[in-house]
Design a protein around this motif. Sequence first.
Motif, PDB file in Angstrom:
ATOM      1  N   TYR A 211       0.816  -1.201   0.000  1.00  0.00           N
ATOM      2  CA  TYR A 211       0.000   0.000   0.000  1.00  0.00           C
ATOM      3  C   TYR A 211       0.856   1.259   0.000  1.00  0.00           C
ATOM      4  O   TYR A 211       0.636   2.178  -0.792  1.00  0.00           O
TER       5      TYR A 211
ATOM      6  N   LEU B  30      -6.751  -2.453   0.573  1.00  0.00           N
ATOM      7  CA  LEU B  30      -6.152  -1.919   1.796  1.00  0.00           C
ATOM      8  C   LEU B  30      -5.249  -2.969   2.429  1.00  0.00           C
ATOM      9  O   LEU B  30      -5.534  -4.159   2.345  1.00  0.00           O
TER      10      LEU B  30
ATOM     11  N   LEU C  63      -4.964  -1.662   7.917  1.00  0.00           N
ATOM     12  CA  LEU C  63      -5.986  -0.618   7.803  1.00  0.00           C
ATOM     13  C   LEU C  63      -7.392  -1.190   7.686  1.00  0.00           C
ATOM     14  O   LEU C  63      -8.357  -0.466   7.605  1.00  0.00           O
ATOM     15  N   GLN C  64      -7.484  -2.543   7.630  1.00  0.00           N
ATOM     16  CA  GLN C  64      -8.813  -3.137   7.576  1.00  0.00           C
ATOM     17  C   GLN C  64      -9.344  -3.317   8.979  1.00  0.00           C
ATOM     18  O   GLN C  64      -8.622  -3.136   9.957  1.00  0.00           O
TER      19      GLN C  64
ATOM     20  N   HIS D 172      -9.743   2.500   8.636  1.00  0.00           N
ATOM     21  CA  HIS D 172      -9.484   3.312   7.454  1.00  0.00           C
ATOM     22  C   HIS D 172      -9.978   4.737   7.629  1.00  0.00           C
ATOM     23  O   HIS D 172      -9.339   5.696   7.217  1.00  0.00           O
ATOM     24  N   ARG D 173     -11.139   4.878   8.299  1.00  0.00           N
ATOM     25  CA  ARG D 173     -11.659   6.221   8.573  1.00  0.00           C
ATOM     26  C   ARG D 173     -10.672   7.001   9.446  1.00  0.00           C
ATOM     27  O   ARG D 173     -10.367   8.152   9.178  1.00  0.00           O
TER      28      ARG D 173
ATOM     29  N   PHE E 215      -7.512   6.487   9.711  1.00  0.00           N
ATOM     30  CA  PHE E 215      -6.319   6.757   8.915  1.00  0.00           C
ATOM     31  C   PHE E 215      -6.539   8.006   8.053  1.00  0.00           C
ATOM     32  O   PHE E 215      -5.684   8.901   7.988  1.00  0.00           O
TER      33      PHE E 215
ATOM     34  N   GLU F  33     -12.009   4.659  -1.052  1.00  0.00           N
ATOM     35  CA  GLU F  33     -13.114   3.927  -0.440  1.00  0.00           C
ATOM     36  C   GLU F  33     -14.399   4.752  -0.471  1.00  0.00           C
ATOM     37  O   GLU F  33     -15.484   4.211  -0.587  1.00  0.00           O
TER      38      GLU F  33
END
Lengths: 287, 331
Positions: free
Chosen positions: A61, A123, A127-128, A141-142, A144, A210
Amino acid sequence: MQTFFSIAIDAFAYGMVLFVISIGLSITMGLMRVVNLAHGAFAMIGGYIASFAAQDLGLGYAAAVLLAVFGTVVISIPIERLLYRRIYGAPELTQVLMTIGITFCIIGIANYVFGPTLKTVPLPPALQGSADLGFRSIAVHRLFAIVCGLAVAGALWYAIEKTAFGVKLRASVDNAAMAAALGVRTEIIYAVSFAVAVGLAAFGGVLGAELLPVEPYYALRYMVTFLVVVSVGGAGSIPGALLACLVLGGIDTTGRYLMPEFGEFFFYLAVIAIICIFPRGLAGRAR
Amino acid sequence: MNTETVATTARQNRTIGRDLIGIGAIIAAAAIGYLLFPDNLALLTRIIAIALLVLSLDLVTGYCGVATLGHAALFGSGAYAAGIAAAHYGITDPLLMTLAGILCGAIAGLVCGLIILRAHGLPQLVLSISLIYLFHEFANKASSWTGGSDGLSGISPDPLFGRFEFDLWGQTAYVFGVVLLLAVFILLRFLVRSPFGMLCRGIKEDPLRIMAMGASPKIALIKMYVISGAVAGVGGALNAISTQVVGLDSLSFTQSAESLVMLVLGGTGSLFGALTGTVVFMLFEDYVSAANPFHWLTMVGALLIAVVLFAPKGLYGTAAAFVTGRLEKRT
């Protein structure tokens, strides 16, 4: 309370993604006075490169993000040299026409090279999933996206307020001819800020893949949103853009959660209201 | 008679001559189109409807200097007004439908003008974009009136004057469109040369000075917006009558952006420029999208970039400047 919290987190993340993409547009618009409708296209290119690097080349990533940012900047350099140079200082209508033309070309080429399907940027496992905050869990992820947005805002604030380059940049924004007369190489300032703006757009395109899915009409679909953010915040102002992103992200996300059947009706209603009350944007200065 | 009046009459003669040439050119182009594409009159009628939209955009952008990416709002309002009048109120006379389009277009023009003229520059553009999305979402939401995303159907206009039926071949619609376009064109020629038209040009050049002369730029621009709305409404109504369906795309941002592109392609600030740009763009789009549907957007984009780089005054503006340059050299 639950709904309120999830709306708030989503709105915050969405606002931050918007901020990362549109802050570059805001800076170039304040500095070069170019109405750049092709900014969304650069974010789209970033998304495509990252998706290609991660899915077809099998890169990680972080490497994909770096490749996307640098690749987009490299693609943008000849476009800036050959096309944008000629419309600095041109009437707005000319700028709109030229940048719409560039956007159409990029959409057509992306459609040809990558096809009309949606592309995803996979991802990394880190980050998942979701993080537990003790009283609630939210998607990593949010988080991040929010952290990246805040980091970009902080870094830009530092670069513009505290460094020598920032002094020259601010001088050129205020009065380019005077700054040039005092020995500031304005063309270098222009080139560097254009590159930074494009790089941030690409980064935002990957970061927000996303929330704003990457497909050929991305450039046209979200271009309006980015322009709206810049104009509501006031061109060239970082706090203004930050505020505009949070307010508009909040309104848009709340509208989608609570009244999905109305689409973006309330978003645009709010935009009209804000611009009618603040014709120069929330943090715009009188000229 | 002193030399000054001689010069003015000579100039008047020349402009009236140009008007006659323009009217002749429109009739000739219409006849050539009819002979060249007898099977594709629907496309030609659509070109006329869009030409009316671009003319109306030229009134506010070319003559008043208002940059807007939301002009299809006026066009779509006219189209929906004509369609709703026919589908819900049973007003199926084509002339009354056109009248409904004109009225509703003018009202939409008033609303848009009041809002768009509050800002300048980028915020103005963004206001116009927000307005077109607002109109679009509204039409989508009010689906009991507008048919929503399915489009408004069930429009069946009566024969024109009770004699000429709107047939499958679209001949009546085409002739009706040409007559409407000619009428609008002649009226607009008078309008842009009237003192009011001059005032609007003055506002575009220097609003501060116009204010110092005692005129109010805002009121003049709003008047112009209402007129522009009426013209766009004619186009919308023509579209509704000829296709017998009104879709959400007539209120779309894409339609607005395309009409601005056509205007700038032809050349702003001239009625001939607006017409040239529409015809060239629509034929180009039709030809390229049929020849190579995958690449047409790229080609349209390349065309735009080429126009900005090589013909910044637009096709008609550049050609006109070239011709006058040659004429002046000869005298």
